[in-house]
Design a protein around this motif. Sequence first.
Motif, mmCIF file in Angstrom:
data_model
loop_
_atom_site.group_PDB
_atom_site.id
_atom_site.type_symbol
_atom_site.label_atom_id
_atom_site.label_comp_id
_atom_site.label_asym_id
_atom_site.label_seq_id
_atom_site.Cartn_x
_atom_site.Cartn_y
_atom_site.Cartn_z
ATOM 1 N N LEU A 142 21.036 116.424 -19.873
ATOM 2 C CA LEU A 142 20.623 116.069 -18.280
ATOM 3 C C LEU A 142 19.761 114.662 -18.635
ATOM 4 C CD1 LEU A 142 21.804 117.439 -15.712
ATOM 5 C CD2 LEU A 142 19.907 116.687 -14.960
ATOM 6 N N GLY A 143 18.332 115.402 -18.830
ATOM 7 C CA GLY A 143 17.709 114.574 -18.948
ATOM 8 C C GLY A 143 17.600 113.178 -19.424
ATOM 9 N N GLU A 144 18.395 113.219 -20.086
ATOM 10 C CA GLU A 144 19.393 111.311 -21.218
ATOM 11 C C GLU A 144 19.920 111.460 -20.393
ATOM 12 O OE1 GLU A 144 20.602 113.095 -24.840
ATOM 13 O OE2 GLU A 144 18.339 113.463 -25.762
ATOM 14 N N ARG A 145 21.187 111.808 -19.692
ATOM 15 C CA ARG A 145 22.361 110.988 -19.173
ATOM 16 C C ARG A 145 22.017 110.898 -17.025
ATOM 17 N NH1 ARG A 145 27.566 114.676 -20.836
ATOM 18 N NH2 ARG A 145 28.145 114.178 -19.688
ATOM 19 N N ALA A 146 20.754 111.148 -16.992
ATOM 20 C CA ALA A 146 20.512 111.186 -15.412
ATOM 21 C C ALA A 146 20.267 109.904 -14.888
ATOM 22 C CB ALA A 146 19.180 112.308 -15.119
ATOM 23 N N PRO A 147 19.913 109.016 -15.809
ATOM 24 C CA PRO A 147 19.530 107.491 -15.884
ATOM 25 C C PRO A 147 20.775 107.161 -15.055
ATOM 26 C CG PRO A 147 18.051 107.795 -17.195
ATOM 27 C CD PRO A 147 18.554 109.061 -16.762
ATOM 28 N N SER A 148 21.911 107.510 -15.592
ATOM 29 C CA SER A 148 22.948 107.075 -15.236
ATOM 30 C C SER A 148 23.885 106.818 -14.097
ATOM 31 C CB SER A 148 24.202 107.604 -16.469
ATOM 32 O OG SER A 148 23.737 108.638 -16.234
ATOM 33 N N ILE A 149 23.007 107.727 -13.095
ATOM 34 C CA ILE A 149 23.040 108.217 -11.908
ATOM 35 C C ILE A 149 21.919 107.523 -11.161
ATOM 36 C CG2 ILE A 149 24.977 109.779 -12.196
ATOM 37 C CD1 ILE A 149 23.016 111.926 -11.093
ATOM 38 N N GLY A 150 21.214 107.007 -11.428
ATOM 39 C CA GLY A 150 19.671 106.863 -10.496
ATOM 40 C C GLY A 150 19.481 107.889 -10.856
ATOM 41 N N GLY A 151 18.779 108.826 -11.439
ATOM 42 C CA GLY A 151 18.212 110.091 -11.442
ATOM 43 C C GLY A 151 17.057 109.867 -12.715
#
Length: 314
Positions: free
Chosen positions: A182-191
Amino acid sequence: MNQVPVGLVFPGQGTQKQGMGEPWRNTPSWELTAEVSAATGEDLSELLLHTSGEQLRRTDLAQLAVFTISLIAHAEAVRAEAFGGPVVACAGHSLGEYTALVAAGALTVGVGAALVATRGRAMREAASAREGTMGAVVAAPLAEVEALVGEMRAEGGEIWIANVNAPGQTVVSGSPDAIAELGERAPSIGGKLIRLQVGGAFHSPRMAPAAEALRDALLTMAFAPARLPVVANVDATPYTDDGRWAARCVRQLTSPVLWERSVRTLTGPLGCRRLVELGPGRSLAGMIRRIHPDADVLSVDSPAALPTRPVGER
């Protein structure tokens, strides 16, 4: 005198630190440490004054430490008549819900302490049996975090929403691999994911064994009618005496803490115009100001934070 309706809020695990009892040790309410010690078999004076910060990260010890300091802060604030208005409701974040139930009269100090001790041990054992961790997703909207977590679960990941703390602050819980992903994918939702230094996947289905242990303990302990409504973590609804607090305490271990909604319940239907945070740290005040930027919030994290005259007095 400007009297306003007051809501009391109590922090949870993670606010503990070494020597956290030192500012309070010469107050009259320090005697509560003896009562908690008698109910739990732990030396609370030693825990609050001398136990190392590393040892205090242990879930069971951290919870007893925060619970006791919050009780002392509440007792001293009451003694000092520091609220500046009538207290109309209480709420607590996770562990803090137990302090809120004591403050509202639904639990005695001894019963509350015994339940906190049982809860902490059970959570520690559940975490030891199955490794887990938590992380805070900041900056991303809740709906986007929920969608991403749902997508990851559909792909087989063990990850859940654990705390909805404030706009732009959602805590997730699950397996170390899932939290890392999730840490790797969080930037995809602006997080952005901030890993939390905790010992398990709290407020998730991984705490089911702890919930069973707590349910067993609750069979031997009783809740009294509360003097004030307490807003429940599990549904952000205020309750007094409906006989179901034991079930809510069990459910809380595996369910998200709905803190943002709880604060809105305090400031909306319950009419609280001032919120007073009682216990170590000022984390709840920070969350409350994210929810209500102009909120009237007082944090009582030491005797020095107690006003010399009631808040609001002119």
